[in-house]
Design a protein around this motif. Structure first.
Motif, PDB file in Angstrom:
ATOM      1  N   VAL A 168       0.820  -1.210   0.000  1.00 38.29           N
ATOM      2  CA  VAL A 168       0.000   0.000   0.000  1.00 38.29           C
ATOM      3  C   VAL A 168       0.855   1.262   0.000  1.00 38.29           C
ATOM      4  CG1 VAL A 168      -1.807   1.294   1.208  1.00 38.29           C
ATOM      5  CG2 VAL A 168      -1.863  -1.215   1.204  1.00 38.29           C
ATOM      6  N   SER A 169       1.794   1.342   0.943  1.00 37.14           N
ATOM      7  CA  SER A 169       2.565   2.578   1.059  1.00 37.14           C
ATOM      8  C   SER A 169       3.948   2.298   1.627  1.00 37.14           C
ATOM      9  CB  SER A 169       1.824   3.570   1.960  1.00 37.14           C
ATOM     10  OG  SER A 169       2.520   4.790   2.035  1.00 37.14           O
ATOM     11  N   GLY A 170       4.964   2.701   0.883  1.00 39.56           N
ATOM     12  CA  GLY A 170       6.342   2.506   1.317  1.00 39.56           C
ATOM     13  C   GLY A 170       6.996   3.820   1.700  1.00 39.56           C
ATOM     14  N   PHE A 171       7.998   4.248   0.915  1.00 42.41           N
ATOM     15  CA  PHE A 171       8.730   5.472   1.257  1.00 42.41           C
ATOM     16  C   PHE A 171       7.818   6.688   1.256  1.00 42.41           C
ATOM     17  CE2 PHE A 171      11.050   9.262  -0.296  1.00 42.41           C
ATOM     18  CZ  PHE A 171      11.809   9.481   0.851  1.00 42.41           C
ATOM     19  N   ARG A 172       8.066   7.557   2.234  1.00 40.49           N
ATOM     20  CA  ARG A 172       7.283   8.788   2.353  1.00 40.49           C
ATOM     21  C   ARG A 172       8.223   9.909   2.789  1.00 40.49           C
ATOM     22  NH1 ARG A 172       3.004   7.808   6.548  1.00 40.49           N
ATOM     23  NH2 ARG A 172       2.271   6.297   4.989  1.00 40.49           N
ATOM     24  N   PRO A 173       8.423  10.904   1.968  1.00 39.33           N
ATOM     25  CA  PRO A 173       9.327  11.994   2.346  1.00 39.33           C
ATOM     26  C   PRO A 173       8.744  12.859   3.464  1.00 39.33           C
ATOM     27  CG  PRO A 173       8.226  12.506   0.281  1.00 39.33           C
ATOM     28  CD  PRO A 173       7.857  11.097   0.621  1.00 39.33           C
ATOM     29  N   PHE A 174       9.592  13.663   4.067  1.00 43.01           N
ATOM     30  CA  PHE A 174       9.198  14.536   5.176  1.00 43.01           C
ATOM     31  C   PHE A 174       8.002  15.405   4.798  1.00 43.01           C
ATOM     32  CE2 PHE A 174       9.322  18.446   7.605  1.00 43.01           C
ATOM     33  CZ  PHE A 174       9.618  18.042   8.890  1.00 43.01           C
ATOM     34  N   SER A 175       8.013  15.961   3.589  1.00 38.37           N
ATOM     35  CA  SER A 175       6.952  16.886   3.171  1.00 38.37           C
ATOM     36  C   SER A 175       5.589  16.212   3.127  1.00 38.37           C
ATOM     37  CB  SER A 175       7.279  17.479   1.797  1.00 38.37           C
ATOM     38  OG  SER A 175       7.449  16.445   0.840  1.00 38.37           O
ATOM     39  N   ARG A 176       5.540  14.978   2.638  1.00 36.48           N
ATOM     40  CA  ARG A 176       4.255  14.264   2.579  1.00 36.48           C
ATOM     41  C   ARG A 176       3.793  13.873   3.985  1.00 36.48           C
ATOM     42  NH1 ARG A 176       0.471  11.867  -0.289  1.00 36.48           N
ATOM     43  NH2 ARG A 176      -0.352   9.850   0.378  1.00 36.48           N
ATOM     44  N   GLN A 177       4.738  13.491   4.834  1.00 35.26           N
ATOM     45  CA  GLN A 177       4.389  13.149   6.208  1.00 35.26           C
ATOM     46  C   GLN A 177       3.808  14.354   6.921  1.00 35.26           C
ATOM     47  OE1 GLN A 177       4.603  10.021   7.299  1.00 35.26           O
ATOM     48  NE2 GLN A 177       3.672  10.532   9.272  1.00 35.26           N
TER      49      GLN A 177
END
Length: 257
Positions: free
Chosen positions: A138-147
């Motif tokens: 479903v969801s792997g890497f997530r950069p700081f901005s998206r978090q």
């Protein structure tokens, strides 16, 4: 999550009877066979002494403006939680697309993990499929901005006390070592499905663990998430399962080599 085994009352009685039948009648003989408190303590101590880990896998921390910043975020066993955070600008250099079925088509980086974790996840998915289980990433890497965006939405909808979305910098998804997996939606019910049970039992064989297990919410700081898999490598994963530890408990007990 371990399968629950239902034992009938008749089985309990039968097992109890077998135990009584073979038990020695002489109290002195009983005492001989029972370990003393000291012996049990020493045995447990020896067991914990077996937990060792190379120094490179421990967090290195620098305190900046009252925040504990992890300065070695590339560490595969990095412990990211509410007490220690990643640098805002951190982005793994070895991110690759993961070749597994995804639940949703995406044009962002959710289909990426660090290379070592990606290969391990592909092996895990292949093993699940071979045994008849269908998993979806479903969801792997997530950069700081998206978090940051997701955290703001969660606070707006659920309040500042929400425990589902980590604060920016405190999310494991930013490490590129975490992947949410499911068969349908990301709900606790996944842990009760045959796929969820298989994942709970087998993930450590591929270097993954359920990072936020049931019953450990006060330790991890987050609610039970049977879908959130975190790659820590096979050695650490095996230790976590053997001792029933969260990553927090593990680093409180493991000795630095």
């Amino acid at each position: 999550m371990k399968k629950m085994i239902l034992i009938s009352l008749a089985s309990v009685i039968l097992l109890s009877s077998c135990g009584m039948k073979d038990a020695p009648q002489n109290s002195e003989e009983v005492n001989k066979k029972q370990p003393t408190t000291t012996e049990v303590t020493e045995k447990d101590k020896d067991k914990e002494d077996e937990l060792t880990l190379a120094a490179a896998f421990f967090n290195e921390i620098e305190e900046v403006n009252g925040e504990r910043i992890i300065t070695n975020p590339d560490n595969i066993a990095v412990k990211v939680n509410q007490e220690a955070r990643l640098p805002d600008e951190y982005r793994p250099e070895d991110l690759v697309e993961v070749d597994v079925p995804f639940m949703y088509e995406t044009t962002d980086e959710r289909n990426m993990l660090r290379e070592e974790a990606a290969k391990a996840l592909e092996q895990l998915f292949a093993a699940a499929e071979e045994e008849g289980y269908q998993l979806y990433a479903v969801s792997g890497f997530r950069p700081f901005s998206r978090q940051q965006m997701l955290y703001n939405q969660a606070v707006e909808n659920q309040g500042k006390d929400q425990e589902l979305v980590a604060m920016p910098g405190h999310s494991e998804h930013q490490t590129g070592l975490a992947m949410d997996v499911a068969t349908d939606a990301l709900t606790e019910e996944f842990g009760l499905t045959s796929e969820g049970i298989w994942v709970a039992e087998k993930a450590h064989q591929y270097g993954f663990v359920i990072r936020y297990p049931k019953g450990k919410e006060e330790i991890t700081g987050y609610q039970y998430e049977p879908w959130h898999l975190r790659y820590v490598g096979k050695k650490v994963a095996a230790d976590l399962v053997a001792y029933d530890y969260t990553l927090e408990e593990y680093f409180e007990n493991v000795k630095k080599m």
